[in-house]
Write an enzyme that holds these catalytic residues in place. Structure first.
Site, PDB file in Angstrom:
ATOM      1  N   CYS A   1       8.666  21.339  -8.932  1.00 52.89           N
ATOM      2  CA  CYS A   1       9.901  21.459  -8.167  1.00 52.89           C
ATOM      3  C   CYS A   1      10.467  22.883  -8.297  1.00 52.89           C
ATOM      4  O   CYS A   1      10.048  23.651  -9.163  1.00 52.89           O
ATOM      5  CB  CYS A   1      10.900  20.451  -8.719  1.00 52.89           C
ATOM      6  SG  CYS A   1      12.485  20.450  -7.897  1.00 52.89           S
TER       7      CYS A   1
ATOM      8  N   GLY B   1      -5.086  -9.028   3.998  1.00 50.57           N
ATOM      9  CA  GLY B   1      -5.803  -8.237   3.002  1.00 50.57           C
ATOM     10  C   GLY B   1      -5.109  -8.142   1.666  1.00 50.57           C
ATOM     11  O   GLY B   1      -5.139  -7.100   1.028  1.00 50.57           O
ATOM     12  N   THR B   2      -4.486  -9.214   1.274  1.00 49.45           N
ATOM     13  CA  THR B   2      -3.857  -9.200  -0.050  1.00 49.45           C
ATOM     14  C   THR B   2      -4.290 -10.416  -0.859  1.00 49.45           C
ATOM     15  O   THR B   2      -4.349 -11.523  -0.343  1.00 49.45           O
ATOM     16  CB  THR B   2      -2.311  -9.122   0.030  1.00 49.45           C
ATOM     17  OG1 THR B   2      -1.767  -9.296  -1.286  1.00 49.45           O
ATOM     18  CG2 THR B   2      -1.721 -10.159   0.958  1.00 49.45           C
TER      19      THR B   2
ATOM     20  N   CYS C   1      15.907  16.681 -10.817  1.00 52.01           N
ATOM     21  CA  CYS C   1      17.012  16.911  -9.874  1.00 52.01           C
ATOM     22  C   CYS C   1      16.939  15.962  -8.666  1.00 52.01           C
ATOM     23  O   CYS C   1      17.781  16.050  -7.770  1.00 52.01           O
ATOM     24  CB  CYS C   1      17.032  18.358  -9.415  1.00 52.01           C
ATOM     25  SG  CYS C   1      15.689  18.818  -8.309  1.00 52.01           S
TER      26      CYS C   1
ATOM     27  N   HIS D   1       5.779  -0.464  -2.927  1.00 51.58           N
ATOM     28  CA  HIS D   1       5.306   0.327  -4.065  1.00 51.58           C
ATOM     29  C   HIS D   1       5.438   1.827  -3.828  1.00 51.58           C
ATOM     30  O   HIS D   1       4.805   2.620  -4.506  1.00 51.58           O
ATOM     31  CB  HIS D   1       3.848  -0.039  -4.394  1.00 51.58           C
ATOM     32  CG  HIS D   1       3.688  -1.455  -4.853  1.00 51.58           C
ATOM     33  ND1 HIS D   1       2.502  -2.144  -4.820  1.00 51.58           N
ATOM     34  CD2 HIS D   1       4.602  -2.350  -5.344  1.00 51.58           C
ATOM     35  CE1 HIS D   1       2.673  -3.378  -5.283  1.00 51.58           C
ATOM     36  NE2 HIS D   1       3.942  -3.529  -5.598  1.00 51.58           N
TER      37      HIS D   1
ATOM     38  N   ASN E   1       0.830  -1.200   0.000  1.00 54.69           N
ATOM     39  CA  ASN E   1       0.000   0.000   0.000  1.00 54.69           C
ATOM     40  C   ASN E   1       0.871   1.259   0.000  1.00 54.69           C
ATOM     41  O   ASN E   1       1.993   1.242   0.485  1.00 54.69           O
ATOM     42  CB  ASN E   1      -0.929  -0.007   1.215  1.00 54.69           C
ATOM     43  CG  ASN E   1      -1.814  -1.250   1.210  1.00 54.69           C
ATOM     44  OD1 ASN E   1      -2.116  -1.785   0.150  1.00 54.69           O
ATOM     45  ND2 ASN E   1      -2.213  -1.699   2.385  1.00 54.69           N
TER      46      ASN E   1
HETATM   47 ZN   LIG Z   1      13.825  19.457  -9.497  1.00 58.30          ZN
END
Ligand SMILES: [Zn+2]
Length: 241
Positions: free
Chosen positions: A146, A185-186, A125, A114, A97
């Site tokens: 960014c 729960g998988t 960057c 994940h 999750n």
């Molecule tokens: Zn950046």
């Protein structure tokens, strides 16, 4: 149930492996299944690495939904039971999750296979930010950028991307070194993550599975199967320890 209690008492090192069912009990939509996100979004069009490069604004429609949902959700009794289980030998939580609910509940060692929606990363960057910094922008429908002006991406694994190598290595190690693994729960169908319970079993760990329905693990891998919600079954176990 009595046997599971005994297994916990005998175990020195316990690991939990959690999947979408855990989050669904907190009100977070799963990807798969009837009410799943993939019925509303085509994963290849929004949640693949190439889609993010080509049409990030489309991907961000999904990310916005997911981020808002996960910030509005709270850990449930099953999450808190895993925190209590740390007093009885739980060493780590390996999760598929991305909602950060295990950390919010208070677990110490959480391996996010994940990634996490809580972080945003710059693909250019590699600068990383907490999602909270951009929450107002995201809620207003703006795409966060960014400092270098590149569009930020949630630090989650998209289709076409590999799982984070170091986390995966640590997860395998936990699976191979534990003597009791909870699979919670998988549906255990997404590889390679789904092989983790099997790896634990191969190293002679006992496997306790809690899920709403039977899975490929139930017959071949699990020593114990409890049918039901994690948020109901796991507290029942913890209460009896
Ligand atoms: Zn950046």
């Amino acid at each position: 149930m009595d046997e599971i209690i005994e297994e916990i008492r005998d175990a020195e090192r316990i690991t939990a492996f959690t999947g979408a069912g855990m989050s669904v009990e907190s009100g977070i939509a799963p990807f798969r299944g009837e009410d799943g996100l993939w019925n509303k979004f085509d994963p290849q069009e929004v949640a693949s690495a190439s889609a993010f490069v080509e049409t990030p604004e489309r991907s961000w429609k999904l990310f916005k939904l997911q981020i808002e949902e996960c910030l509005e959700s709270d850990p449930h009794k099953g999450h808190y039971s895993l925190v209590e289980l740390e007093d009885h030998g739980l060493n780590s939580v390996i999760t598929q999750n991305v909602d950060g609910l295990h950390q919010r509940a208070g677990n110490n060692e959480v391996l996010e296979l994940h990634g996490s929606l809580k972080r945003l990363v710059c693909q250019s960057c590699r600068h990383s930010f907490m999602v909270e910094e951009f929450l107002d922008d995201i809620k207003e429908g703006h795409i966060p950028r960014c400092e270098c002006d590149e569009i930020l991406k949630p630090d989650v694994v998209l289709f076409g991307e590999g799982l984070p190598h170091d986390i995966l290595q640590r997860a395998w190690k936990e699976a191979e070194n534990c003597d009791l693994l909870f699979s919670l729960g998988t549906s255990a169908v997404v590889q390679p993550a789904a092989s983790i319970p099997a790896a634990a079993k191969k190293s002679e760990a006992k496997i306790v599975e809690i899920n709403l329905e039977r899975t490929p693990l139930t017959h071949d891998v699990s020593d114990y199967f409890l049918k039901g919600k994690v948020g109901e079954k796991l507290p029942e176990i913890i209460d009896r320890l």
